[in-house]
Design a protein around this motif. Structure first.
Motif, PDB file in Angstrom:
ATOM      1  N   ASN A   1     -18.014   2.917   8.223  1.00 23.59           N
ATOM      2  CA  ASN A   1     -19.100   3.542   7.477  1.00 23.59           C
ATOM      3  C   ASN A   1     -19.068   3.009   6.058  1.00 23.59           C
ATOM      4  O   ASN A   1     -18.118   2.335   5.650  1.00 23.59           O
ATOM      5  CB  ASN A   1     -18.994   5.061   7.511  1.00 23.59           C
ATOM      6  N   TRP A   2     -20.097   3.285   5.304  1.00 23.41           N
ATOM      7  CA  TRP A   2     -20.191   2.652   3.990  1.00 23.41           C
ATOM      8  C   TRP A   2     -19.077   3.055   3.054  1.00 23.41           C
ATOM      9  O   TRP A   2     -18.723   2.335   2.141  1.00 23.41           O
ATOM     10  CB  TRP A   2     -21.573   2.920   3.376  1.00 23.41           C
ATOM     11  N   LYS A   3     -18.484   4.232   3.298  1.00 19.63           N
ATOM     12  CA  LYS A   3     -17.408   4.707   2.419  1.00 19.63           C
ATOM     13  C   LYS A   3     -16.184   3.788   2.484  1.00 19.63           C
ATOM     14  O   LYS A   3     -15.404   3.701   1.540  1.00 19.63           O
ATOM     15  CB  LYS A   3     -16.993   6.120   2.830  1.00 19.63           C
ATOM     16  N   LEU A   4     -16.085   3.107   3.602  1.00 19.81           N
ATOM     17  CA  LEU A   4     -14.988   2.174   3.810  1.00 19.81           C
ATOM     18  C   LEU A   4     -14.912   1.144   2.680  1.00 19.81           C
ATOM     19  O   LEU A   4     -13.851   0.733   2.237  1.00 19.81           O
ATOM     20  CB  LEU A   4     -15.231   1.460   5.143  1.00 19.81           C
ATOM     21  N   PHE A   5     -16.101   0.731   2.222  1.00 24.72           N
ATOM     22  CA  PHE A   5     -16.162  -0.352   1.248  1.00 24.72           C
ATOM     23  C   PHE A   5     -16.149   0.132  -0.191  1.00 24.72           C
ATOM     24  O   PHE A   5     -15.937  -0.651  -1.094  1.00 24.72           O
ATOM     25  CB  PHE A   5     -17.420  -1.194   1.485  1.00 24.72           C
ATOM     26  N   VAL A   6     -16.418   1.439  -0.416  1.00 23.37           N
ATOM     27  CA  VAL A   6     -16.505   1.913  -1.798  1.00 23.37           C
ATOM     28  C   VAL A   6     -15.369   2.860  -2.195  1.00 23.37           C
ATOM     29  O   VAL A   6     -15.104   3.031  -3.381  1.00 23.37           O
ATOM     30  CB  VAL A   6     -17.859   2.601  -2.078  1.00 23.37           C
ATOM     31  N   ASP A   7     -14.701   3.453  -1.210  1.00 25.51           N
ATOM     32  CA  ASP A   7     -13.648   4.406  -1.558  1.00 25.51           C
ATOM     33  C   ASP A   7     -12.279   3.756  -1.629  1.00 25.51           C
ATOM     34  O   ASP A   7     -11.996   2.788  -0.920  1.00 25.51           O
ATOM     35  CB  ASP A   7     -13.599   5.529  -0.505  1.00 25.51           C
ATOM     36  N   ASP A   8     -11.456   4.300  -2.535  1.00 19.36           N
ATOM     37  CA  ASP A   8     -10.086   3.823  -2.608  1.00 19.36           C
ATOM     38  C   ASP A   8      -9.246   4.495  -1.526  1.00 19.36           C
ATOM     39  O   ASP A   8      -9.712   5.381  -0.828  1.00 19.36           O
ATOM     40  CB  ASP A   8      -9.514   4.143  -3.989  1.00 19.36           C
ATOM     41  N   PHE A   9      -7.994   4.050  -1.415  1.00 19.52           N
ATOM     42  CA  PHE A   9      -7.095   4.655  -0.428  1.00 19.52           C
ATOM     43  C   PHE A   9      -6.943   6.149  -0.705  1.00 19.52           C
ATOM     44  O   PHE A   9      -6.857   6.563  -1.855  1.00 19.52           O
ATOM     45  CB  PHE A   9      -5.697   4.028  -0.497  1.00 19.52           C
ATOM     46  N   ALA A  10      -6.908   6.927   0.355  1.00 21.95           N
ATOM     47  CA  ALA A  10      -6.650   8.366   0.178  1.00 21.95           C
ATOM     48  C   ALA A  10      -5.288   8.675   0.791  1.00 21.95           C
ATOM     49  O   ALA A  10      -4.846   8.004   1.713  1.00 21.95           O
ATOM     50  CB  ALA A  10      -7.725   9.172   0.875  1.00 21.95           C
ATOM     51  N   PRO A  11      -4.619   9.700   0.256  1.00 25.00           N
ATOM     52  CA  PRO A  11      -3.330  10.079   0.841  1.00 25.00           C
ATOM     53  C   PRO A  11      -3.549  10.528   2.283  1.00 25.00           C
ATOM     54  O   PRO A  11      -4.622  11.042   2.601  1.00 25.00           O
ATOM     55  CB  PRO A  11      -2.878  11.260  -0.022  1.00 25.00           C
ATOM     56  N   PRO A  12      -2.567  10.362   3.147  1.00 26.93           N
ATOM     57  CA  PRO A  12      -2.734  10.727   4.548  1.00 26.93           C
ATOM     58  C   PRO A  12      -3.055  12.210   4.681  1.00 26.93           C
ATOM     59  O   PRO A  12      -2.563  13.039   3.929  1.00 26.93           O
ATOM     60  CB  PRO A  12      -1.381  10.396   5.172  1.00 26.93           C
ATOM     61  N   GLY A  13      -3.935  12.536   5.630  1.00 28.86           N
ATOM     62  CA  GLY A  13      -4.277  13.932   5.850  1.00 28.86           C
ATOM     63  C   GLY A  13      -5.490  14.363   5.062  1.00 28.86           C
ATOM     64  O   GLY A  13      -6.170  15.302   5.428  1.00 28.86           O
ATOM     65  N   PHE A  14      -5.803  13.682   3.956  1.00 35.28           N
ATOM     66  CA  PHE A  14      -6.964  14.039   3.166  1.00 35.28           C
ATOM     67  C   PHE A  14      -8.263  13.463   3.723  1.00 35.28           C
ATOM     68  O   PHE A  14      -9.335  13.846   3.330  1.00 35.28           O
ATOM     69  CB  PHE A  14      -6.790  13.598   1.706  1.00 35.28           C
ATOM     70  N   GLY A  15      -8.122  12.499   4.614  1.00 39.87           N
ATOM     71  CA  GLY A  15      -9.291  11.875   5.231  1.00 39.87           C
ATOM     72  C   GLY A  15     -10.132  11.163   4.200  1.00 39.87           C
ATOM     73  O   GLY A  15      -9.754  11.002   3.033  1.00 39.87           O
TER      74      GLY A  15
END
Lengths: 280, 252
Positions: free
Chosen positions: A45-59
């Protein structure tokens, strides 16, 4: 049984076997790609390209640092590796043609091309990472450049050799000096092949993980500094795929999907250009 | 040196490494005439032709001995082969259009000589294409790639490219061997026309061609110049026995 009958049976036998083995090879390719497309495409999804890594579990995390890092590392490798490969290949095919030096370089380059990429990674680790004292994106680029140089060099050599000698002679006969013959006539004649070589050498390194583990390592934050460790898509995929979380697995699939599509497209486009150019 | 002799070859020997392929060649080339070089394969006629623009310099271990006098200077010891090559042009066996537009092909030699003025370039390109009898066929497609032309057109394009720098001498190395009969006839016609503005030396395998287009014919055999004479006399009354055998088709 007549001789003709025997020949027909042999023919059918080998035709069947060769067709089956061809399909066997194809089968696994389709399985791998199919799995990747099903798993990967559904995670995109588009968030893949704009979001930074998130801690596990936070999705909801993305792979932006990995995409950008990959782009930086591969482009830097491109800027270092392509000119060296191009000029080296030019020396072998032009200035040094038929000389022992050129043949030696060509052979050594072939050997270098078959060195496992992890060995190149450890080499750069020993030479650059150990001496500078830390991992860096730049050392990753160097490792990738070392891997792509033999590819580019060989392609250049082959493509320049395809340019007929008479064409060079025709330019010499007009009084052109050798460097102009190379830049204006030979490179231009071989341009499609050289471009393909460049694309193929990018495709060759874009999926490398092992050398990056020893050099650019990883970074859990977004970074543009090539003197510091940097996240790359391949290392991130490795890390996420090995991790215990479901979110990570989904992201790993998505990353694998993107990088596979990229390499596939690069290869297909270069094939397409070559076919169109050399059809006649 | 006689004024009408534009080139004078004196005691020319040529070696590929240690193998001698030309033996003591002596020959005068007349200005504004066409000289044909004939002989069986491997007789050295192409090797001889390539001495005039020092093409052999491109490869290692080639060695010349003797003299080729042009404008009072020995070509073989000249330092500046680049200048020489703008005065002595060459056309090859198969057409060699460069991977660029028709215009840029013809302008290539001019640009090498430092001509940048757009108007002058346009002028001289048009002029050269006219001399090569190609202008009418390409005037509407000067900016399209030259590889789209037919083989015969490409060969005339290459001739135009050579003519653009206004050479004194044009060397032709079997210029029609890759062309069909109609294209060949056009090139031959053109070569006869070109004598007015330049001097031509042509290597050919085709004796009828030599008879049709040349004023002088020279017969080479095993690296030696066997006989040279006016073309009409050469083919009707050869003086040498070997020449007679060759032109009557008894060997070669």
């Amino acid at each position: 049984m007549t001789n003709l009958k025997k020949r027909k049976i042999t023919n059918i036998f080998f035709l069947t076997i060769s067709t089956l083995t061809a399909f066997l090879g194809l089968f696994w390719l389709v399985m791998i790609l199919g799995d990747l497309f099903i798993q990967g495409a559904s995670s995109i999804n588009w968030k893949l390209f704009v979001d930074d890594f998130a801690p596990p579990g936070f999705g909801d995390g993305g792979l932006r640092p990995a995409f950008v890092g990959q782009l930086i590392i591969v482009s830097t490798a491109f800027i270092i590796g392509i000119p060296i490969g191009l000029l080296g290949g030019t020396f072998i095919a032009e200035y040094g043609r038929n000389s022992k030096t050129a043949k030696l370089i060509s052979t050594l380059s072939d050997l270098a091309g078959s060195i496992p990429s992890i060995v190149v990674g450890t080499f750069i680790y020993a030479v650059i990472v150990r001496t500078t004292g830390h991992f860096s994106a730049f050392s990753g680029s160097l490792a990738l450049a070392l891997i792509m140089i033999p590819v580019m060099l060989k392609t250049t050599e082959n493509m320049l050799n395809l340019v007929p000698w008479q064409l060079r002679e025709a330019a010499f006969a007009l009084g052109a000096p050798y460097y102009k013959v190379i830049f204006q006539i030979v490179y231009k004649s071989a341009s499609v092949g050289l471009l393909t070589g460049a694309v193929l050498s990018v495709a060759r390194i874009a999926g490398e993980t092992a050398p990056l583990l020893f050099t650019s390592l990883n970074n859990t934050f977004f970074s543009l500094n090539i003197t510091k460790p940097m996240a790359s898509l391949t290392v991130t995929i490795y890390r996420y795929a090995m991790g215990p979380y479901n979110d990570w697995h989904k992201l790993a699939w998505a990353g694998s999907f993107v990088i596979t599509v990229f390499i596939l497209l690069a290869t297909l486009i270069s094939r397409f250009i070559v076919n169109r150019r050399y059809k006649n | 040196m006689n004024d009408k002799h534009i080139l004078k070859v004196e005691h020319l020997n040529f070696y590929y490494s240690s193998k001698q392929v030309l033996f003591d060649i002596n020959m005068n080339i007349e200005k504004n005439m066409t000289t044909a070089l004939i002989g069986p394969s491997g007789c050295g006629k192409t090797t001889f032709l390539r001495c005039f623009n020092r093409m052999h310099d491109l490869y290692k271990n080639n060695r010349y001995e003797g003299k080729i006098i042009y404008n009072g200077e020995n070509i073989l010891t000249m330092r500046d082969s680049i200048n020489l090559r703008s005065k002595i042009g060459m056309v090859f066996q198969s057409p060699t259009p460069f991977p660029m537009s028709v215009f840029d092909n013809v302008a290539y030699g001019l640009r090498l000589n430092g001509i940048k003025n757009k108007a002058e370039l346009t002028d001289r390109v048009e002029n050269a294409l006219m001399k090569a009898a190609l202008w009418d066929e390409v005037k509407d497609r000067l900016n399209t790639t030259a590889s789209g032309l037919s083989g015969g057109q490409q060969q005339r394009l290459v001739i135009a490219r050579a003519l653009a720098v206004e050479p004194d001498i044009l060397l032709f190395d079997e210029p029609t061997s890759a062309l069909d009969p109609i294209a060949t006839a056009k090139i031959e016609e053109l070569m006869v026309e070109l004598k007015k503005i330049t001097t031509i030396i042509v290597v050919t395998h085709n004796m009828q061609q030599a008879a049709r287009i040349s004023d002088f014919t020279a017969f080479f055999y095993l690296g030696k110049l066997v006989e040279m004479g006016k073309t009409d006399e050469f083919f009707t009354r050869p003086k040498n026995r070997q020449t007679e055998n060759y032109i009557s088709g008894r060997f070669g």
